[in-house]
Design a protein around this motif. Structure first.
Motif, PDB file in Angstrom:
ATOM      1  N   LEU A 156     -55.048  26.876 -14.719  1.00 33.87           N
ATOM      2  CA  LEU A 156     -55.701  26.162 -15.831  1.00 33.87           C
ATOM      3  C   LEU A 156     -56.527  24.973 -15.344  1.00 33.87           C
ATOM      4  CD1 LEU A 156     -55.790  25.967 -19.037  1.00 33.87           C
ATOM      5  CD2 LEU A 156     -54.254  24.036 -18.727  1.00 33.87           C
ATOM      6  N   LEU A 157     -55.960  24.181 -14.446  1.00 29.63           N
ATOM      7  CA  LEU A 157     -56.593  22.903 -14.098  1.00 29.63           C
ATOM      8  C   LEU A 157     -57.256  22.921 -12.725  1.00 29.63           C
ATOM      9  CD1 LEU A 157     -53.636  20.595 -15.265  1.00 29.63           C
ATOM     10  CD2 LEU A 157     -55.680  21.195 -16.567  1.00 29.63           C
ATOM     11  N   GLY A 158     -57.097  24.016 -11.982  1.00 29.72           N
ATOM     12  CA  GLY A 158     -57.692  24.087 -10.643  1.00 29.72           C
ATOM     13  C   GLY A 158     -56.939  23.229  -9.631  1.00 29.72           C
ATOM     14  N   THR A 159     -55.724  22.799  -9.973  1.00 27.53           N
ATOM     15  CA  THR A 159     -54.925  21.988  -9.038  1.00 27.53           C
ATOM     16  C   THR A 159     -54.649  22.811  -7.787  1.00 27.53           C
ATOM     17  OG1 THR A 159     -53.836  21.159 -11.006  1.00 27.53           O
ATOM     18  CG2 THR A 159     -52.858  20.533  -8.898  1.00 27.53           C
ATOM     19  N   LYS A 160     -54.915  22.226  -6.612  1.00 27.45           N
ATOM     20  CA  LYS A 160     -54.743  23.025  -5.386  1.00 27.45           C
ATOM     21  C   LYS A 160     -53.260  23.223  -5.065  1.00 27.45           C
ATOM     22  CE  LYS A 160     -57.811  23.347  -2.295  1.00 27.45           C
ATOM     23  NZ  LYS A 160     -58.583  23.055  -1.085  1.00 27.45           N
ATOM     24  N   HIS A 161     -53.009  24.286  -4.300  1.00 27.01           N
ATOM     25  CA  HIS A 161     -51.647  24.773  -4.079  1.00 27.01           C
ATOM     26  C   HIS A 161     -50.685  23.703  -3.542  1.00 27.01           C
ATOM     27  CE1 HIS A 161     -48.793  28.041  -3.404  1.00 27.01           C
ATOM     28  NE2 HIS A 161     -48.513  27.505  -2.240  1.00 27.01           N
ATOM     29  N   GLY A 162     -51.079  23.011  -2.481  1.00 26.05           N
ATOM     30  CA  GLY A 162     -50.169  22.056  -1.835  1.00 26.05           C
ATOM     31  C   GLY A 162     -49.794  20.917  -2.770  1.00 26.05           C
ATOM     32  N   GLN A 179     -53.415  15.218   2.869  1.00 29.55           N
ATOM     33  CA  GLN A 179     -53.537  16.677   2.963  1.00 29.55           C
ATOM     34  C   GLN A 179     -52.467  17.249   3.892  1.00 29.55           C
ATOM     35  OE1 GLN A 179     -55.860  18.583   1.075  1.00 29.55           O
ATOM     36  NE2 GLN A 179     -54.318  20.058   1.717  1.00 29.55           N
ATOM     37  N   TRP A 180     -52.191  16.559   4.992  1.00 31.55           N
ATOM     38  CA  TRP A 180     -51.128  16.965   5.927  1.00 31.55           C
ATOM     39  C   TRP A 180     -49.802  17.074   5.179  1.00 31.55           C
ATOM     40  CZ3 TRP A 180     -47.081  13.406   7.142  1.00 31.55           C
ATOM     41  CH2 TRP A 180     -46.186  13.840   8.131  1.00 31.55           C
ATOM     42  N   PHE A 181     -49.534  16.062   4.335  1.00 29.07           N
ATOM     43  CA  PHE A 181     -48.272  16.041   3.597  1.00 29.07           C
ATOM     44  C   PHE A 181     -48.224  17.182   2.567  1.00 29.07           C
ATOM     45  CE2 PHE A 181     -45.361  14.652   0.255  1.00 29.07           C
ATOM     46  CZ  PHE A 181     -44.256  14.245   0.984  1.00 29.07           C
ATOM     47  N   MET A 193     -45.657  20.106   2.839  1.00 29.66           N
ATOM     48  CA  MET A 193     -44.607  20.271   1.824  1.00 29.66           C
ATOM     49  C   MET A 193     -44.591  21.682   1.244  1.00 29.66           C
ATOM     50  SD  MET A 193     -42.539  17.823   1.485  1.00 29.66           S
ATOM     51  CE  MET A 193     -42.657  17.457   3.217  1.00 29.66           C
ATOM     52  N   ASP A 194     -45.729  22.369   1.299  1.00 30.96           N
ATOM     53  CA  ASP A 194     -45.727  23.775   0.872  1.00 30.96           C
ATOM     54  C   ASP A 194     -44.691  24.528   1.713  1.00 30.96           C
ATOM     55  OD1 ASP A 194     -46.499  26.065  -0.482  1.00 30.96           O
ATOM     56  OD2 ASP A 194     -48.207  26.460   0.834  1.00 30.96           O
TER      57      ASP A 194
END
Ligand code: NAD
Ligand code: ZN
Length: 352
Positions: free
Chosen positions: A263-269, A181-183, A187-188
């Motif tokens: 569409l897929l709910g993929t989180k932003h980061g 999650q840190w990465f 990276m965002d």
């Protein structure tokens, strides 16, 4: 811009001192929106200065903020008290910070939050709102947007009233985040810098902030810092990266990642990472460095997330992505519509 900010390890303990002068009266509570990852964190909760009718609402961040979620929170706050709150205080990552901004705005603007997704549609100043990030990278603590998924769009409420009135930057709060999650969230920030610095909207303000944040990202993700130095510097990088895009715009990775997320709910980061990994043709140097950072930290990204999608599903992602016109214009130039075709986007999505 954010009007007031404090920075420093342990500065979270100043919260009571900071918000007390902003209390309207004993009946007007402060509402604390807190990431539910802290629900059993007695050390953090003990530092929240609750008085009178003040309330903590724990927020799940399994999914990114939705317009419907904002509307329900606003309705509950209005029904729960005879007066408007003294303020909204968001404690968490980009998800909770965005919710706090949106709730503060919708307490003073009529209608549904989906009606305000876009640029400069908010008419009334929101109520006093404070942002306290517990993970660094999104720049949500400093930006003039709150990104929400609505019935038809994933789009921010961008306005001069959106930025926080006060931010508390305490790097100690970012202790305990998983490496992945840190990465992803870090990276965002890195991708904000690359997209801003290579975009056509670049100006002296966005360049200065972006270069500062990019150098910090290189130190953090490729250098040898102590954990506390790394926390301090990532919090600064996040702020400067956010300021850079506030004066310019993001680009291809964000435009495509919004499609995945819708569409897929993929989180932003993680969504940005999945997309950026395939964008060498747009950002050759940026992607090469990204791959080095990924390797150094042993990050393995999901593969094949678009493998079994139907043509209709590809179309939905492509529609969401193409609707973000300023992002494409910044990345490609004013003639972007001649260069970015639906089939080109489908080919790219198919690789992810
Ligand atoms: P997030 O807020 O969803 O949090 C990610 C995860 O980290 C969650 O599981 C959360 O519980 C956990 N977490 C947070 N702090 C922690 C801590 N101290 N210890 C342990 N776990 C912790 O993720 P994010 O990447 O910060 O934010 C993503 C959201 O930000 C998206 O909704 C995106 O749209 C938004 N965003 C907004 C802007 C803006 O300018 N407004 C910019 C970029 C992204
Ligand atoms: Zn981003």
């Amino acid at each position: 811009m954010v009007s007031r900010v404090v920075f420093g390890r342990g500065s979270f303990t100043q919260l009571g001192e900071i918000i007390t002068p902003m209390r309207l009266n004993e009946r007007a509570p402060f509402i604390f929106l807190v990431d539910d990852v802290f629900e059993n964190n007695t050390t953090l909760l003990a530092k929240i200065p609750l008085l009178y009718e003040d309330q903590i609402i724990f927020i799940s961040t399994k999914e990114e903020p939705k317009t419907s979620q904002v509307d329900i929170l606003v309705e509950n706050i209005v029904l729960g008290s005879s007066v408007l709150p003294s303020g909204i205080i968001g404690i968490g990552g980009g998800s909770v910070l965005d919710l706090a901004k949106a709730v503060a705005l919708m307490l003073t603007n009529n209608g549904l939050s989906q009606e305000y997704q876009g640029w400069d549609l908010i008419k009334q100043k929101g109520i006093y709102h404070v942002g306290i990030p517990t993970i660094s990278g999104t720049g949500a603590e400093v930006s003039r947007t709150t990104i929400l998924t609505g019935p038809t769009l994933k789009l921010g409420i961008n306005s001069d009233f959106t930025p926080f009135d006060q931010v508390i930057l305490d790097p100690e709060l970012t202790e305990g985040i998983s490496k992945e999650q840190w990465f992803y969230t870090g990276m965002d920030c890195y991708i904000h810098c690359v997209e801003s610095l290579t975009g056509s909207y670049l100006n002296a303000f966005s360049k200065t902030y972006g270069e500062t944040a990019l150098e910090l990202c290189k130190e953090i993700f490729l250098g040898t810092l102590t954990p506390s130095e790394s926390q301090d510097k990532l919090m600064m990088a996040s702020w400067h990266g956010g300021m850079s895009i506030a004066y310019s715009q993001v680009g291809v990775a964000h435009a495509m990642s919004y499609g995945l997320s819708f569409l897929l709910g993929t989180k932003h980061g993680i969504g940005n990472c999945i997309v950026f990994d395939h964008l060498e043709e747009f950002y050759p140097e940026g992607v090469q460095l990204f791959k080095q950072m990924k390797a150094k930290h042993g990050i393995v990204l999901p593969q094949g997330i678009c493998a079994n999608l139907s043509d209709k599903q590809f179309d939905i992602m492509i529609d969401v992505s193409l609707s973000l016109e300023p992002l494409w214009e910044n990345a490609i130039g004013t003639d972007w519509k001649n260069k970015i075709t639906r089939s080109r986007l489908k080919d790219l999505y198919s690789k992810m």
